[in-house]
Scaffold this motif. Structure first.
Motif, PDB file in Angstrom:
ATOM      1  N   PRO A  50      34.540  -5.319  39.566  1.00 32.27           N
ATOM      2  CA  PRO A  50      35.315  -6.453  39.061  1.00 32.27           C
ATOM      3  C   PRO A  50      34.431  -7.686  38.877  1.00 32.27           C
ATOM      4  CG  PRO A  50      36.501  -5.351  40.823  1.00 32.27           C
ATOM      5  CD  PRO A  50      35.122  -4.751  40.793  1.00 32.27           C
ATOM      6  N   ARG A 793      36.469   1.544  29.491  1.00 34.77           N
ATOM      7  CA  ARG A 793      37.599   1.186  30.342  1.00 34.77           C
ATOM      8  C   ARG A 793      37.165   0.215  31.438  1.00 34.77           C
ATOM      9  NH1 ARG A 793      41.621   5.454  33.529  1.00 34.77           N
ATOM     10  NH2 ARG A 793      42.664   3.884  34.834  1.00 34.77           N
ATOM     11  N   SER A 794      35.954   0.393  31.958  1.00 36.20           N
ATOM     12  CA  SER A 794      35.447  -0.510  32.998  1.00 36.20           C
ATOM     13  C   SER A 794      35.388  -1.947  32.508  1.00 36.20           C
ATOM     14  CB  SER A 794      34.054  -0.065  33.459  1.00 36.20           C
ATOM     15  OG  SER A 794      34.123   1.148  34.168  1.00 36.20           O
ATOM     16  N   CYS A 796      37.352  -3.376  30.459  1.00 42.30           N
ATOM     17  CA  CYS A 796      38.712  -3.919  30.432  1.00 42.30           C
ATOM     18  C   CYS A 796      39.315  -4.009  31.831  1.00 42.30           C
ATOM     19  CB  CYS A 796      39.596  -3.056  29.537  1.00 42.30           C
ATOM     20  SG  CYS A 796      39.011  -2.910  27.838  1.00 42.30           S
ATOM     21  N   ASP A 797      39.163  -2.947  32.621  1.00 49.26           N
ATOM     22  CA  ASP A 797      39.759  -2.913  33.963  1.00 49.26           C
ATOM     23  C   ASP A 797      39.172  -3.982  34.876  1.00 49.26           C
ATOM     24  OD1 ASP A 797      41.428  -0.870  33.315  1.00 49.26           O
ATOM     25  OD2 ASP A 797      40.595   0.597  34.686  1.00 49.26           O
ATOM     26  N   ASN A 798      37.887  -4.262  34.716  1.00 48.83           N
ATOM     27  CA  ASN A 798      37.204  -5.155  35.644  1.00 48.83           C
ATOM     28  C   ASN A 798      37.067  -6.585  35.130  1.00 48.83           C
ATOM     29  OD1 ASN A 798      36.833  -3.144  37.618  1.00 48.83           O
ATOM     30  ND2 ASN A 798      35.060  -2.338  36.519  1.00 48.83           N
ATOM     31  N   TYR A 816      46.458  -6.293  28.102  1.00 51.68           N
ATOM     32  CA  TYR A 816      46.048  -5.227  29.016  1.00 51.68           C
ATOM     33  C   TYR A 816      45.793  -5.827  30.400  1.00 51.68           C
ATOM     34  CZ  TYR A 816      43.445  -1.207  30.876  1.00 51.68           C
ATOM     35  OH  TYR A 816      43.028  -0.145  31.631  1.00 51.68           O
ATOM     36  N   THR A 817      46.289  -5.158  31.443  1.00 55.62           N
ATOM     37  CA  THR A 817      46.060  -5.649  32.805  1.00 55.62           C
ATOM     38  C   THR A 817      45.009  -4.789  33.505  1.00 55.62           C
ATOM     39  OG1 THR A 817      47.991  -4.359  33.548  1.00 55.62           O
ATOM     40  CG2 THR A 817      48.336  -6.703  33.051  1.00 55.62           C
ATOM     41  N   LYS A 818      45.379  -3.539  33.809  1.00 51.69           N
ATOM     42  CA  LYS A 818      44.451  -2.657  34.500  1.00 51.69           C
ATOM     43  C   LYS A 818      45.073  -1.265  34.606  1.00 51.69           C
ATOM     44  CE  LYS A 818      41.524  -2.570  38.641  1.00 51.69           C
ATOM     45  NZ  LYS A 818      41.235  -3.183  39.965  1.00 51.69           N
ATOM     46  N   ASP A 819      44.220  -0.249  34.780  1.00 54.11           N
ATOM     47  CA  ASP A 819      44.690   1.125  35.004  1.00 54.11           C
ATOM     48  C   ASP A 819      45.665   1.582  33.928  1.00 54.11           C
ATOM     49  OD1 ASP A 819      43.180   1.280  37.326  1.00 54.11           O
ATOM     50  OD2 ASP A 819      44.795   0.463  38.553  1.00 54.11           O
TER      51      ASP A 819
END
Length: 825
Positions: A50, A793-794, A796-798, A816-819
């Motif tokens: 993150p 994805r990392s 966006c997720d982080n 988009y938030t996460k997962d």
């Protein structure tokens, strides 16, 4: 039995050390040389973490900042760029609710007064500096940089290093074993200590770690600290491994480089051994052990990260508001366009495209990666090696030769370029020779006075224009490209018909243009023309590997004008009218001029239309210069001032490059045609309903989206911490080894952008905001691609980029938030 256990224990330790070293090496982003200085995400090795965790880690390990000082955000709050609502959302995102926003704002003054930016863990060199009151850090970095410049020299030095061609660690050990400088400076027995090290880099590193007696839990943090201390050269070495991996080769240059750094630490500690030094090193190792498990962000850093999050939210809010305000405006319908122009997605193209559409409503513009899906290896006239004209994320495709259509003219140009190169080499040797340099400075130096005068007053260019560099101008025509399949030396060159058809189909499909072709179809690459600028290629096309997009535009136009290719494309249901002509063009981003390279292919029936098109391009150039002048300090004659900057060798800001980039919009042009995005948005044309299976969307999210995030985060890093991730003051730059710059006469290789590229002397021209990616496509399709590509994805997720979804009405409706989860806006 006991001997066997000892051997096994040693092997286990060696394996663990190798793992720790590889883990540390992967955290360093690569750095490309000045000849193709492409933008790189300086946090590339940390995207699996993150954003706030990476910020804490970099602050702990090397005192690196990932936000601007609190004063910047206080100003934004006072200007109401950041609102209380933005701060509330930032706290909520960090799972902190019921925070008194007014109290938080009031507390910022106290935190601002106590701001610090120092590393919290120490190396042996840091401890030695503290114990002896002698700056060993500066000395070690200077010796490492001096050796690396000689070892990696790319033709700048007159005398080559004797170790060139030898393995990195072996070369360093051989030179350090005879180098008197450390011992003269006070490191007694340094040469003997280096000689005693094993010849194998991993074994030498293992012995050095044993001498340093590092705690196991602190080894990986310590190794990361060492790499960041000479982050410039570490990044340069990382690029060597990157290229090897890209082309399926093995490479351990980073491992060997890290072994050198570890050995330097051990040797220095041994040579300066004293009771005080041992005590200070013992204390430092305790802190190192704690740092390995420390996850506390701290009040100051936590507050700064909240402020940065609020600033990102404010930037995103403004972007979403632009789309909301523009929904009521209908895009202009052009029934029969005179031309379609495909520009690079570069933010500088947004300004020109908007002005071009305003001066001529019969011209449609589109955005696409500037290599036009033709990843070529381009060999200029009289060169043996080619240049990779494609994004650094992908390997090159076919090799293409530069060509002048007339064989006699081509031969003359080739001979002229070879002769010119030989003369330059001889002249360089004469100027730099141990004896001849004295006669050069006095009598021959006077002959340079007229050129100095004309260059200083902008009457001539200090260096040749990129278009003419090294090439005697031919009387019979312009430089072109050869698509014919042949062999150049031992290298196969050209593109077969089958391959041409495949590349043409892929390009047009990815552009979402498979029908309704206009009489003219412009493929507009881009490049910049600056002088006395070591980072000149950083202003060229990143999608073309840090080169001008001229070669790609020429190749793409030649392929798409090929009658055999068009005939085969018709069988693929892509019918290009006979009257359609593909024109290879180049947008000079410094002067905003557009050049057309292949006017000779335009039939007589199109002459009047071509004249009209060129007039529209000239009007758009003038309008774009006037708009860009608002961000520059120019004279009353805007055109002359802007164009003059391209040949002014005292100009530290010939153009603003991509400063301000904060958005990437993937949607039909109609969604942005009526918006003024201020030259801060990358624009990629895309129509998801034409994208069967979402293969084009996958290509966009795994290539252009990643590249734009690299650019955005390079500017971000160069702004928030120019000391570590920028290149400092441009006026102090000295080119070293032909690969990079030093700030001054010594020190580490500098990475990133100069301060003058992000700041105008009064305020930031690039304000740090993470990239907002707006895509018009079904959420399910985007989720499927994110699930398929973990590295994307990392991002966006982080929290390294912000992903947003646009609906069919042109409104940004989901975030988009996460997962793989989204929230409604």
């Amino acid at each position: 039995m006991e001997s066997h256990l000892i051997t096994r224990s040693t092997e286990d330790t060696s394996i663990q050390l190798a793992q720790d070293m590889r883990m540390a090496c992967k955290k360093i982003a690569p750095l490309w040389p000045l000849e193709n200085f492409v933008a790189v995400n300086p946090y590339l090795g940390l995207i699996d973490q993150p954003f706030d965790v990476a910020a804490q880690q970099l602050a702990t390990v090397a005192g690196i900042q990932m936000t601007l000082p609190i004063s910047f955000y206080k100003d934004k709050i006072r200007e109401r760029k950041i609102t209380k609502k933005d701060l509330q959302l930032a706290f909520a995102k960090s799972e902190m609710i019921d925070v008194d926003i007014d109290a938080f704002i009031s507390e910022l003054g106290r935190l601002e007064d106590g701001e610090q930016s120092v590393a919290t863990i120490a190396t042996a060199t840091d401890v030695a500096t503290q114990a002896t009151k002698q700056d060993w850090n500066r000395f070690v970095v200077s010796r490492l940089s001096s050796w690396a410049a000689a070892y990696f020299d790319n033709g700048q030095a007159q005398w080559c290093s004797a170790s060139t061609g030898v393995g990195l660690f072996e070369a360093w050990k051989a030179e350090a074993s005879v180098d008197m400088t450390p011992e003269i400076s006070g490191l007694r027995g340094f040469k003997k200590t280096v000689k005693a090290l094993p010849n194998h880099p991993l074994k030498a590193a293992q012995q050095a770690i044993k001498l340093l007696d590092l705690p196991k839990e602190g080894v990986s943090v310590f190794l990361h600290r060492l790499l960041l201390r000479v982050g410039g050269w570490s990044a340069f070495v990382a690029r060597i491994d990157w290229d090897n991996a890209l082309y399926g080769k093995k490479g351990d240059a980073m491992m060997e480089w890290l072994a050198v750094l570890i050995c330097w630490e051990a040797c220095l500690l041994q040579c300066l051994d004293s009771p005080e030094l041992r005590f200070l090193w013992l204390t430092a190792k305790k802190r190192l052990s704690e740092a390995g498990a420390d996850t506390d962000i701290g009040e100051e850093l936590r507050s700064k990260l909240i402020l940065q999050e609020a600033f990102d939210i404010a930037t995103q809010r403004e972007l979403i508001g632009n789309f909301e305000a523009g929904v009521t405006k209908q895009p202009k319908e052009v029934s029969t366009p005179i031309a379609q122009a495909v520009f690079c997605i570069d933010v500088r193209s947004e300004v020109f495209r908007r002005n071009l559409e305003q001066v001529d409503e019969q011209i449609e513009t589109m955005g696409f990666a500037g290599f036009f899906a033709f990843p070529i290896n381009f060999i200029p006239i009289a060169h043996n090696k080619g240049e990779a004209q494609c994004p650094v994320l992908i390997p090159t495709g076919p090799t293409i030769l530069e060509k002048i259509p007339d064989d006699r003219e081509h031969e003359k140009a080739e001979t002229g370029r070879v002769l010119s190169h030989k003369v330059r080499d001889i002249w360089k040797s004469f100027r730099s020779g141990a004896v001849t340099c004295f006669s050069f400075v006095s009598p021959i130096g006077l002959s340079y006075l007229p050129k100095l005068f004309t260059d200083s007053y902008g009457l001539t260019r200090p260096v040749a224009h990129p278009e003419h560099a090294g090439l005697r101008q031919s009387k019979s025509g312009k430089k072109s490209v050869s698509l014919n399949v042949a062999v150049h030396g031992e290298v196969p060159v050209g593109i077969s018909l089958e391959q041409r058809v495949k590349m043409a189909k892929n390009a047009l499909t990815a552009m979402s243009v498979t029908d309704n072709f206009a009489p003219f179809f412009l493929l507009v690459g881009h490049g910049a023309t600056t002088v006395n600028n070591p980072h000149a290629t950083g202003l060229d096309c990143g999608a073309c590997g840090g080169h001008s997009g001229e070669a790609n535009a020429k190749v793409a136009a030649a392929v798409l004008n090929d009658k055999d290719v068009r005939k085969s494309l018709a069988n693929e249901k892509i019918v290009i009218p006979e009257e359609t002509v593909f024109l290879a063009c180049l947008h000079d981003t410094t002067t905003d001029e557009i050049r057309i390279f292949n006017e000779e292919v335009v039939p007589d029936t199109h002459t009047a239309k071509l004249s009209t098109l060129k007039k529209s391009l000239a009007k758009a150039s003038k309008a774009a210069r006037a708009e860009r002048a608002l961000r520059m300090c120019v004279g009353r004659n805007i055109d002359a001032s802007i164009i003059g900057r391209s040949k002014d060798w005292s100009q530290v800001r010939p153009e603003w490059g991509l400063a301000g980039c904060s958005a990437f919009v993937v949607a039909p042009r109609g969604r942005t045609q009526h918006l003024n995005l201020g030259g801060k948005a990358f624009l990629h044309s895309y129509e998801w309903k034409k994208d069967s299976g979402f293969s084009v969307l996958e290509l966009i999210m795994t290539a252009p989206m990643v590249v734009t995030s690299w650019i955005n985060l390079q500017y971000y890093g160069s702004t928030v911490d120019n000391t570590h991730f920028g290149s400092g003051n441009k006026t102090l730059h000295n080119v070293t080894a032909g690969v990079g710059v030093l700030e001054g006469y010594s020190g580490d290789l500098r990475v990133g952008l100069p301060m003058q590229s992000v700041h105008d002397g009064e305020k930031y021209q690039h304000e740090p905001a993470r990239l907002n990616v707006v895509i018009e496509a079904p959420i399910e399709a985007m989720n499927s691609i994110l699930e398929k590509h973990p590295s994307v994805r990392s991002l966006c997720d982080n929290g390294w980029i912000n992903l947003l979804c646009m609906d069919e009405n042109g409104l940004v409706t989901f975030r988009y938030t996460k997962d793989l989860h989204w929230e409604k806006i």
